[in-house]
Structure formats: structure tokens, C-alpha cells
Scaffold this motif. Structure first.
Motif, short mmCIF file in Angstrom:
data_model
loop_
_atom_site.label_atom_id
_atom_site.label_comp_id
_atom_site.label_asym_id
_atom_site.label_seq_id
_atom_site.Cartn_x
_atom_site.Cartn_y
_atom_site.Cartn_z
N ASN A 83 -22.94 -27.94 31.01
CA ASN A 83 -23.45 -27.15 32.13
C ASN A 83 -24.71 -27.74 32.77
O ASN A 83 -25.41 -28.56 32.18
CB ASN A 83 -23.73 -25.71 31.69
CG ASN A 83 -24.68 -25.60 30.51
OD1 ASN A 83 -24.31 -25.89 29.37
ND2 ASN A 83 -25.92 -25.18 30.76
N SER A 84 -24.98 -27.26 33.97
CA SER A 84 -26.20 -27.64 34.68
C SER A 84 -27.38 -26.86 34.13
O SER A 84 -27.22 -25.90 33.38
CB SER A 84 -26.06 -27.35 36.18
OG SER A 84 -26.05 -25.96 36.41
N ILE A 85 -28.57 -27.26 34.50
CA ILE A 85 -29.78 -26.56 34.09
C ILE A 85 -29.75 -25.13 34.64
O ILE A 85 -29.23 -24.88 35.73
CB ILE A 85 -31.03 -27.33 34.57
CG1 ILE A 85 -32.29 -26.89 33.80
CG2 ILE A 85 -31.24 -27.18 36.07
CD1 ILE A 85 -33.48 -27.81 34.02
N ALA A 86 -30.25 -24.19 33.84
CA ALA A 86 -30.37 -22.77 34.22
C ALA A 86 -29.02 -22.06 34.33
O ALA A 86 -28.94 -20.98 34.93
CB ALA A 86 -31.16 -22.60 35.50
N THR A 87 -27.96 -22.63 33.77
CA THR A 87 -26.66 -21.95 33.72
C THR A 87 -26.19 -21.93 32.27
O THR A 87 -26.91 -22.34 31.36
CB THR A 87 -25.61 -22.63 34.61
OG1 THR A 87 -25.23 -23.89 34.03
CG2 THR A 87 -26.12 -22.83 36.03
N LEU A 126 -31.30 -15.71 35.47
CA LEU A 126 -32.28 -14.76 34.94
C LEU A 126 -32.14 -14.58 33.43
O LEU A 126 -33.11 -14.19 32.77
CB LEU A 126 -32.14 -13.41 35.65
CG LEU A 126 -32.54 -13.40 37.13
CD1 LEU A 126 -32.21 -12.06 37.76
CD2 LEU A 126 -34.03 -13.70 37.28
N ARG A 127 -30.98 -14.87 32.88
CA ARG A 127 -30.79 -14.79 31.42
C ARG A 127 -31.34 -16.01 30.69
O ARG A 127 -31.46 -16.00 29.46
CB ARG A 127 -29.30 -14.63 31.08
CG ARG A 127 -28.68 -13.31 31.46
CD ARG A 127 -27.35 -13.12 30.76
NE ARG A 127 -26.38 -14.19 31.06
CZ ARG A 127 -25.49 -14.13 32.05
NH1 ARG A 127 -25.47 -13.08 32.87
NH2 ARG A 127 -24.63 -15.12 32.23
N THR A 128 -31.65 -17.05 31.43
CA THR A 128 -32.14 -18.29 30.81
C THR A 128 -33.55 -18.08 30.28
O THR A 128 -34.44 -17.69 31.04
CB THR A 128 -32.12 -19.45 31.82
OG1 THR A 128 -30.80 -19.58 32.36
CG2 THR A 128 -32.52 -20.75 31.15
#
Length: 266
Positions: free
Chosen positions: A30-34, A177-179
Motif C-alpha cells: 500500500n501507499s503511505i497513509a492507507t 484518519l485511522r493511520t
């Protein structure tokens, strides 16, 4: 349903398996923040052909977010540990953005574990370091993740999708926002410190590079740079921003499946 693996450094890595284990394994990064659900729009198509291994990069989703700076090497070693745990000797690898950095590292340092490599919307190096330092420092401020979410969405999707604020945008906003902030900070540090420009030429695995014509995160020239550096690499540019697997899933899958399904010559 996700499961967790306890890595050697005590970090729990969350992963999910989908499809038929008898089919060729494909790891999605995955990409950053996902998290691993960023590939949900592609799941049905991919499971027709591959045994999917999706995981949450450390610092994201259901994986632990240890404090401190991460490195691309550490993130690559996490993938190898997961492969070892699952008994996968060799797999296709598709990484987008941060996942693409990981794929580059694996292509250089663990080519015997990689069959075909897809590097999507990524770069070998991003600068200046001060940009990432500022982003890391900003994560300590109140409501930092709310501001970060809107910034990421602005860089990932075309204006029309953001203005519509439909289910896809809302899903990705919630994902960001969950990251955990310290997971995001550690990943920013990994990107800040990564520089694979001088070793990309060592990748000898069949490689497809996918870029977005309107990507303002990893620019079109980054995709062209990677493709030019890797011997025999194929380059596909799509009229998209940073997440073409979401913005244009049908066209994206056409290129990915064509490349990964090509007859092996090695």
C-alpha cells in the motif's frame, strides 16, 4: 479477515490472504497513509488470476506503529519475513507509492524472491528532506491528522472526485484518519532517507512502471526515470493522479494483468 504475524523486532504485521493458493502469489503493497483495503476495487479482478497477499505496511492499518524513523530496508525486510512465514519462495510484487519504494528495494536486494515487479506511482528519491521534516514536525500539532487527510486527498484524486465527496473519497479519508501519527512520521522518514537512484540499474526482474500524467506526488518524470534506469523495463503512463488503481481501475488492471500474465522467459 486480517491476521497478524509477529516480526523479529516485536512488531505485529497485519496481512490478509484472498483467492486460490494454487494460483501464482501476488503481493500488494500500500501507499503511505492507507492500508491493504486501498486495493479493494481491484480484488475481484486480481483473485481470478492470483493468490493475493495484502498487508498493512508497519505504521499503518492493523499493523503496529513502533516509534522512530523507519527505513525502506526495514520495510523490505518485513515483506521477506511475511513471505518466509507464509512459505512463499517467490512472488509477483505490486507496490504503489511507498509500496513502490519497497518494490525497488526488493528488486535490488532480493531478486530471487521476486518474479515480476510492478512499480506504480513511485520514485527512487524524493526531496528536499526539509519537506518531510516539516511534515513530521507538524504531526505533533492538534488536529494534525485532519489537515493531513485533506492534504493527501488533494494530492491523490482529481478535483471532480473530491468535490463530489462520494463513497471513495470518504473511504480514503477514514483510512487516513485511522493511520497512527507516529506510523505516518516513521514512514515519512523512510521516504525522506530513501535514495535508490544509483542502484535501480541492478534490478534484473521483469518490471512494469506505471505513472500518472497528473501525479503531483511522484511526478511523471520519476516514472520515466525509473523505467529508463531498469534494463528492459516497460513504462505505462495513465491520465490519472496518484492512485490510478482507484481512479481508473479498469485501465489499470488491463495493464497489470497483461504484464503479470505474460509468458516467463527466465
Amino acid at each position: 479477515m486480517t491476521t497478524t504475524l509477529l516480526l523479529g523486532d516485536g512488531t505485529r504485521l497485519a496481512y490478509r490472504l484472498d483467492g486460490d493458493p494454487a494460483k501464482p502469489p501476488l503481493i500488494l503493497s500500500n501507499s503511505i497513509a492507507t492500508d491493504h483495503t486501498m486495493w479493494d476495487d481491484n480484488l475481484d479482478e486480481l483473485t481470478r488470476h492470483f493468490y493475493l497477499v495484502r498487508y498493512d505496511t508497519r505504521g499503518h492499518g492493523g499493523s503496529d506503529a513502533p516509534p522512530g524513523a523507519y527505513s525502506v530496508e526495514r520495510l523490505g525486510l518485513d515483506v521477506l519475513a511475511l513471505m518466509d512465514y507464509l512459505g512463499i519462495a517467490r512472488a509477483h510484487f505490486l507496490g504503489l507509492s511507498l509500496g513502490g519504494f519497497i518494490g525497488e528495494w526488493l528488486g535490488v536486494h532480493a531478486p530471487e524472491r521476486i518474479d515480476r515487479l510492478v512499480l506504480s506511482n513511485t520514485a527512487p528519491h524524493l526531496s528536499p528532506a526539509s519537506f518531510f521534516d516539516a511534515r513530521i514536525a507538524g504531526l505533533g500539532q492538534e488536529n494534525a491528522m485532519v489537515a493531513a487527510a485533506e492534504s493527501f486527498l488533494a494530492n491523490w484524486f482529481p478535483a471532480a472526485m473530491r468535490e463530489e465527496n462520494g463513497a471513495t473519497i470518504q473511504r480514503f479519508r477514514s483510512m487516513i484518519l485511522r493511520t497512527p501519527p507516529r506510523g505516518l512520521a516513521g514512514s515519512f522518514a523512510a521516504v525522506r532517507d530513501a535514495d535508490l537512484r544509483n542502484i535501480l540499474c541492478l534490478i534484473r526482474r521483469p518490471t512494469l512502471v506505471i505513472g500518472g500524467d497528473y501525479d503531483t506526488v511522484t511526478l511523471p518524470e520519476h516514472s520515466r526515470e525509473i523505467a529508463a534506469a531498469i534494463p528492459g523495463a516497460e513504462l505505462v503512463m495513465l491520465p490519472t493522479v496518484h492512485l490510478p488503481n482507484v481512479e481508473s481501475p479498469r485501465e489499470y488492471m488491463e495493464h497489470v494483468l497483461r504484464f503479470l500474465s505474460a509468458e516467463r522467459k527466465d
